[in-house]
Design a protein around this motif. Structure first.
Motif, PDB file in Angstrom:
ATOM      1  N   THR A 113      -5.052  13.745-111.641  1.00 23.98           N
ATOM      2  CA  THR A 113      -4.290  13.521-112.858  1.00 23.98           C
ATOM      3  C   THR A 113      -2.895  14.124-112.697  1.00 23.98           C
ATOM      4  N   GLY A 114      -1.877  13.357-113.059  1.00 24.56           N
ATOM      5  CA  GLY A 114      -0.504  13.834-112.898  1.00 24.56           C
ATOM      6  C   GLY A 114       0.140  13.355-111.616  1.00 24.56           C
ATOM      7  N   GLY A 115      -0.624  12.627-110.788  1.00 24.59           N
ATOM      8  CA  GLY A 115      -0.051  12.038-109.583  1.00 24.59           C
ATOM      9  C   GLY A 115      -0.154  12.881-108.329  1.00 24.59           C
ATOM     10  N   LEU A 116      -0.761  14.052-108.413  1.00 22.92           N
ATOM     11  CA  LEU A 116      -0.901  14.909-107.241  1.00 22.92           C
ATOM     12  C   LEU A 116      -1.960  14.348-106.301  1.00 22.92           C
ATOM     13  N   LYS A 117      -1.627  14.291-105.023  1.00 21.01           N
ATOM     14  CA  LYS A 117      -2.576  13.839-104.007  1.00 21.01           C
ATOM     15  C   LYS A 117      -3.097  15.049-103.245  1.00 21.01           C
ATOM     16  N   THR A 118      -4.395  15.251-103.292  1.00 18.81           N
ATOM     17  CA  THR A 118      -5.021  16.435-102.710  1.00 18.81           C
ATOM     18  C   THR A 118      -5.915  16.050-101.539  1.00 18.81           C
ATOM     19  N   ASP A 119      -5.845  16.810-100.465  1.00 20.14           N
ATOM     20  CA  ASP A 119      -6.751  16.594 -99.338  1.00 20.14           C
ATOM     21  C   ASP A 119      -8.179  16.916 -99.764  1.00 20.14           C
ATOM     22  N   GLY A 120      -9.103  16.037 -99.411  1.00 16.86           N
ATOM     23  CA  GLY A 120     -10.506  16.341 -99.680  1.00 16.86           C
ATOM     24  C   GLY A 120     -11.031  17.396 -98.727  1.00 16.86           C
ATOM     25  N   ARG A 121     -10.424  17.486 -97.545  1.00 15.89           N
ATOM     26  CA  ARG A 121     -10.802  18.501 -96.563  1.00 15.89           C
ATOM     27  C   ARG A 121      -9.890  19.706 -96.754  1.00 15.89           C
ATOM     28  N   GLN A 122     -10.471  20.794 -97.215  1.00 15.60           N
ATOM     29  CA  GLN A 122      -9.704  21.991 -97.547  1.00 15.60           C
ATOM     30  C   GLN A 122      -9.938  23.096 -96.512  1.00 15.60           C
ATOM     31  N   PRO A 123      -8.896  23.872 -96.188  1.00 16.85           N
ATOM     32  CA  PRO A 123      -9.057  24.956 -95.203  1.00 16.85           C
ATOM     33  C   PRO A 123      -9.955  26.068 -95.716  1.00 16.85           C
ATOM     34  N   GLY A 124     -10.588  26.768 -94.782  1.00 14.72           N
ATOM     35  CA  GLY A 124     -11.559  27.796 -95.103  1.00 14.72           C
ATOM     36  C   GLY A 124     -11.005  28.987 -95.865  1.00 14.72           C
ATOM     37  N   TYR A 125     -11.903  29.715 -96.482  1.00 16.90           N
ATOM     38  CA  TYR A 125     -11.546  30.874 -97.300  1.00 16.90           C
ATOM     39  C   TYR A 125     -11.494  32.162 -96.482  1.00 16.90           C
ATOM     40  N   GLY A 153      -2.685  34.256 -92.181  1.00 14.17           N
ATOM     41  CA  GLY A 153      -4.093  34.554 -92.381  1.00 14.17           C
ATOM     42  C   GLY A 153      -4.595  34.239 -93.776  1.00 14.17           C
ATOM     43  N   TYR A 154      -3.750  33.578 -94.596  1.00 16.06           N
ATOM     44  CA  TYR A 154      -4.193  33.223 -95.950  1.00 16.06           C
ATOM     45  C   TYR A 154      -5.387  32.265 -95.881  1.00 16.06           C
ATOM     46  N   HIS A 155      -5.275  31.235 -95.038  1.00 15.97           N
ATOM     47  CA  HIS A 155      -6.374  30.298 -94.806  1.00 15.97           C
ATOM     48  C   HIS A 155      -7.110  30.673 -93.523  1.00 15.97           C
ATOM     49  N   ASP A 156      -8.391  30.349 -93.480  1.00 13.46           N
ATOM     50  CA  ASP A 156      -9.130  30.419 -92.232  1.00 13.46           C
ATOM     51  C   ASP A 156      -9.145  29.011 -91.647  1.00 13.46           C
ATOM     52  N   ARG A 157      -8.305  28.781 -90.650  1.00 14.87           N
ATOM     53  CA  ARG A 157      -8.155  27.441 -90.083  1.00 14.87           C
ATOM     54  C   ARG A 157      -9.284  27.072 -89.121  1.00 14.87           C
ATOM     55  N   ASN A 158     -10.212  27.964 -88.914  1.00 16.42           N
ATOM     56  CA  ASN A 158     -11.328  27.669 -88.008  1.00 16.42           C
ATOM     57  C   ASN A 158     -12.338  26.704 -88.630  1.00 16.42           C
ATOM     58  N   TRP A 159     -12.355  26.648 -89.947  1.00 19.49           N
ATOM     59  CA  TRP A 159     -13.324  25.775 -90.603  1.00 19.49           C
ATOM     60  C   TRP A 159     -12.714  25.186 -91.874  1.00 19.49           C
ATOM     61  N   SER A 160     -13.379  24.181 -92.415  1.00 22.98           N
ATOM     62  CA  SER A 160     -12.915  23.526 -93.631  1.00 22.98           C
ATOM     63  C   SER A 160     -14.112  23.174 -94.498  1.00 22.98           C
ATOM     64  N   TRP A 161     -13.830  22.876 -95.732  1.00 20.71           N
ATOM     65  CA  TRP A 161     -14.911  22.557 -96.676  1.00 20.71           C
ATOM     66  C   TRP A 161     -14.577  21.282 -97.446  1.00 20.71           C
ATOM     67  N   PRO A 162     -15.611  20.546 -97.896  1.00 22.69           N
ATOM     68  CA  PRO A 162     -15.398  19.280 -98.587  1.00 22.69           C
ATOM     69  C   PRO A 162     -15.210  19.492-100.093  1.00 22.69           C
ATOM     70  N   HIS A 163     -14.121  18.984-100.641  1.00 17.34           N
ATOM     71  CA  HIS A 163     -13.913  19.064-102.084  1.00 17.34           C
ATOM     72  C   HIS A 163     -15.105  18.409-102.777  1.00 17.34           C
ATOM     73  N   GLY A 164     -15.753  19.161-103.659  1.00 15.10           N
ATOM     74  CA  GLY A 164     -16.999  18.704-104.259  1.00 15.10           C
ATOM     75  C   GLY A 164     -16.887  17.527-105.197  1.00 15.10           C
ATOM     76  N   ALA A 165     -15.661  17.110-105.551  1.00 18.79           N
ATOM     77  CA  ALA A 165     -15.511  15.971-106.460  1.00 18.79           C
ATOM     78  C   ALA A 165     -16.076  14.693-105.845  1.00 18.79           C
ATOM     79  N   CYS A 166     -15.948  14.572-104.519  1.00 20.10           N
ATOM     80  CA  CYS A 166     -16.487  13.406-103.826  1.00 20.10           C
ATOM     81  C   CYS A 166     -16.576  13.695-102.338  1.00 20.10           C
TER      82      CYS A 166
END
Length: 265
Positions: A113-125, A153-166
């Motif tokens: 909503t609002g036109g923002l395009k978000t990656d479904g694959r998000q960098p690790g915590y 080191g803000y993101h853990d680039r070794n792994w990623s997670w799937p946005h739960g919306a889809c």
């Protein structure tokens, strides 16, 4: 396609009808798990003849989704939030990516909503990222977001997670991993699943396709309630991954801000 679509609802009457309409013929491959909604969500699902599992109480998203996965028959699962508007092309691409590639899961881009395009694959915590998320929900520090997120080191680039919306995942893989951690009532269960996927050696494919996502509209709850749920999920995730003391300290730090925001709105 040997695909099952799982939608978990709770007071979702404002969006579930549009979601099922967008699915079209694929609504026949859909299982809706309702978490004891108090509105007309169940009636709307029944009206469309979609398979429905009614739960006697609100068990949270993680438990509801796990229930759906156990009942589903498809080789590939598509977890879909009721505030999403999928297309047939997306379902085909998601199924193919998971069924044919070595990746264990696949995600689309989210057109928010609002036109923002978000990656479904998000960098690790990391601890820093989790700390920032919790405190930014409680306090007005968003103007510093860019600086904080640029910290090494803000993101853990070794792994990623799937946005739960889809997202799409093989049913066998999902069940073998134990599904979503049911200790996470709602929020962060998708992050935790991504971590488990990485530990299992699985990849996460970013599909070159997007889905419309009516951000934060899947459940008709107040803004203050949503903040509490988000914070509770993050604190619980922190406890599971970084220890009880760290999680309690962070939760206590966020509490005053959440209380003040709750009183103001």
């Amino acid at each position: 396609m040997d695909l099952s679509i799982i939608i978990v609802t709770f007071n979702s009457e404002s969006v579930i009808g549009d979601c099922l309409d967008a699915l079209g013929k694929w609504a026949g491959r859909t299982l809706v798990v309702d978490n004891a909604s108090k509105d007309n969500s169940v009636a709307l699902v029944k009206k469309r003849g979609v398979e429905l599992k009614e739960l006697s109480q609100n068990t949270g998203f993680a438990r509801g989704a796990n229930t759906g996965a156990r009942l589903a028959k498809g080789k590939v699962l598509c977890f879909l939030n009721p505030d999403c508007l999928p297309s047939e092309e997306l379902l085909k691409r998601g199924y193919s990516a998971v069924n044919q590639a070595r990746a264990l899961a696949a995600v689309p881009f989210l057109y928010e909503t609002g036109g923002l395009k978000t990656d479904g694959r998000q960098p690790g915590y990391t601890r820093l990222k989790l700390c920032h998320d919790i405190l930014s929900t409680a306090y007005p520090i968003k103007k510093f977001d860019k600086r904080i997120k640029n910290i090494s080191g803000y993101h853990d680039r070794n792994w990623s997670w799937p946005h739960g919306a889809c997202f799409f995942i093989k049913r066998e893989v999902f069940l073998k991993l134990g599904g979503f951690d049911s200790r996470l009532f709602t929020y962060m269960e998708d992050v935790d699943l991504g971590y488990k996927l990485w530990r299992a050696g699985g990849g996460l494919v970013q599909l070159n396709h997007e889905i419309r996502h009516q951000t934060a509209s899947g459940s008709n709850i107040s803004i203050a309630h949503r903040r509490w749920l988000m914070t509770a999920g993050r604190v619980k995730y922190g406890k599971l991954h970084y220890g009880t003391l760290w999680a309690v300290m962070l939760g206590m730090a966020a509490l005053p801000g959440l209380v003040i925001k709750g009183l103001l709105k």
